[in-house]
Design a protein around this motif. Structure first.
Motif, PDB file in Angstrom:
ATOM      1  N   LEU A  93     -88.020  -3.142   2.723  1.00  0.00           N
ATOM      2  CA  LEU A  93     -89.319  -2.762   3.256  1.00  0.00           C
ATOM      3  C   LEU A  93     -89.167  -1.727   4.363  1.00  0.00           C
ATOM      4  N   ALA A  94     -88.245  -1.989   5.284  1.00  0.00           N
ATOM      5  CA  ALA A  94     -88.039  -1.067   6.401  1.00  0.00           C
ATOM      6  C   ALA A  94     -87.559   0.300   5.918  1.00  0.00           C
ATOM      7  N   ARG A  96     -90.527   2.291   4.373  1.00  0.00           N
ATOM      8  CA  ARG A  96     -91.486   2.799   5.363  1.00  0.00           C
ATOM      9  C   ARG A  96     -90.863   3.896   6.217  1.00  0.00           C
ATOM     10  N   ARG A  97     -89.576   3.779   6.552  1.00  0.00           N
ATOM     11  CA  ARG A  97     -88.925   4.844   7.318  1.00  0.00           C
ATOM     12  C   ARG A  97     -88.889   6.145   6.527  1.00  0.00           C
ATOM     13  N   SER A 155     -92.719   6.164   2.568  1.00  0.00           N
ATOM     14  CA  SER A 155     -93.405   5.631   1.396  1.00  0.00           C
ATOM     15  C   SER A 155     -94.640   4.841   1.800  1.00  0.00           C
ATOM     16  N   ASP A 156     -95.762   5.082   1.100  1.00  0.00           N
ATOM     17  CA  ASP A 156     -96.973   4.304   1.337  1.00  0.00           C
ATOM     18  C   ASP A 156     -97.283   3.397   0.149  1.00  0.00           C
ATOM     19  N   ASP A 189     -95.357  -6.253  10.501  1.00  0.00           N
ATOM     20  CA  ASP A 189     -95.028  -5.161  11.424  1.00  0.00           C
ATOM     21  C   ASP A 189     -94.154  -4.108  10.756  1.00  0.00           C
ATOM     22  N   MET A 190     -93.337  -4.522   9.797  1.00  0.00           N
ATOM     23  CA  MET A 190     -92.478  -3.564   9.104  1.00  0.00           C
ATOM     24  C   MET A 190     -93.232  -2.748   8.068  1.00  0.00           C
ATOM     25  N   GLY A 191     -94.474  -3.117   7.794  1.00  0.00           N
ATOM     26  CA  GLY A 191     -95.262  -2.308   6.875  1.00  0.00           C
ATOM     27  C   GLY A 191     -95.712  -3.007   5.616  1.00  0.00           C
ATOM     28  N   ALA A 192     -95.514  -4.331   5.518  1.00  0.00           N
ATOM     29  CA  ALA A 192     -96.029  -5.047   4.349  1.00  0.00           C
ATOM     30  C   ALA A 192     -97.550  -4.999   4.362  1.00  0.00           C
ATOM     31  N   ASP A 193     -98.155  -4.870   3.189  1.00  0.00           N
ATOM     32  CA  ASP A 193     -99.613  -4.829   3.096  1.00  0.00           C
ATOM     33  C   ASP A 193    -100.221  -6.223   2.995  1.00  0.00           C
ATOM     34  N   LYS A 213    -105.375   0.892  -0.222  1.00  0.00           N
ATOM     35  CA  LYS A 213    -104.582   2.100  -0.074  1.00  0.00           C
ATOM     36  C   LYS A 213    -105.270   3.292  -0.732  1.00  0.00           C
TER      37      LYS A 213
END
Length: 220
Positions: free
Chosen positions: A63-64, A67-68, A71-72, A92-96, A119
């Motif tokens: 996941l990290a 996102r780094r 990727s959306d 916080d790491m970007g999970a929806d 999204k």
């Protein structure tokens, strides 16, 4: 939708694939983090269901990384970890979204549909031209992450031009959009506003080209 299912529990993976297929989607299943990263490089997906407890690369790390890299991709995280810090870390790491095991496949499918809708709705409100982004909902614009301090009429001009990149927008159309309540506007006034906007986009944003007697064009 094409959905990547990253789950090392074989019976659960098969159940999820069957559930998504029955709903009319196209599931692709992998059992490791490395295989998931390989699939993401090889093809495009509409969403990913990601188990955290994988045998090689931790799901949080995948996941990290995504996102780094910018990727959306809509990602729904699966985990047996019900501790609040784990759930907070994933979001916080970007999970929806975050789904705890055990769960009903129908609920998971509904959550995947929901994050994809969110999204896609966000994307519909965003204009992107090269390094320029215009958020139509908030009225904010940025170039390469640098916020632009725009006056209301500059924002209107940018919005009109960014919605038609590489196409000519006539002076008459810009005037009508920027000064809807004014019967007559001096040509010099329009030039002043466009000139200010052009300077604010420099040096790393798209350029505004003047086609004399015709109008303007935003060049990526």
């Amino acid at each position: 939708m094409k959905i990547l299912v990253v789950e090392d529990d074989a019976p659960l993976s098969r159940s999820l694939a069957a559930s998504f297929a029955a709903a009319g989607h196209e599931p692709h299943t992998v059992a490791s983090g490395a295989a998931a990263l390989g699939e993401l490089e090889a093809r495009a997906f509409d969403a990913m269901v990601l188990d955290i407890g994988l045998p090689d690369i931790d799901g949080f790390e995948i996941l990290a990384r995504l996102r780094r890299a910018g990727s959306d991709l809509p990602i729904v995280v699966l985990t047996a970890r019900d501790a609040v810090p784990d759930r907070v870390a994933g979001l916080d790491m970007g999970a929806d979204d975050y789904v705890l095991k055990p769960f009903e496949p129908e609920e998971l499918a509904a959550r995947v549909r929901a994050v994809v809708r969110r999204k896609r709705g966000a994307a519909a409100n965003l204009l992107v031209v090269g390094a320029l982004t215009c958020d139509l909902e908030s009225g904010a614009a940025a170039v390469g992450g640098r916020p632009l301090d725009l006056r209301p009429r500059e924002w209107t001009a940018l919005k009109v031009l960014a919605s038609r990149p590489a196409r000519v927008v006539s002076r008459e159309q810009l005037v009508a959009e920027m000064f809807p309540d004014e019967a007559a506007v001096s040509p010099n006034v329009l030039d002043v506003h466009v000139g200010r906007l052009r300077r604010k986009l420099k040096p790393d944003g798209p350029g505004i080209r003047t086609l004399r007697g015709v109008g303007y064009r935003l060049d990526p």
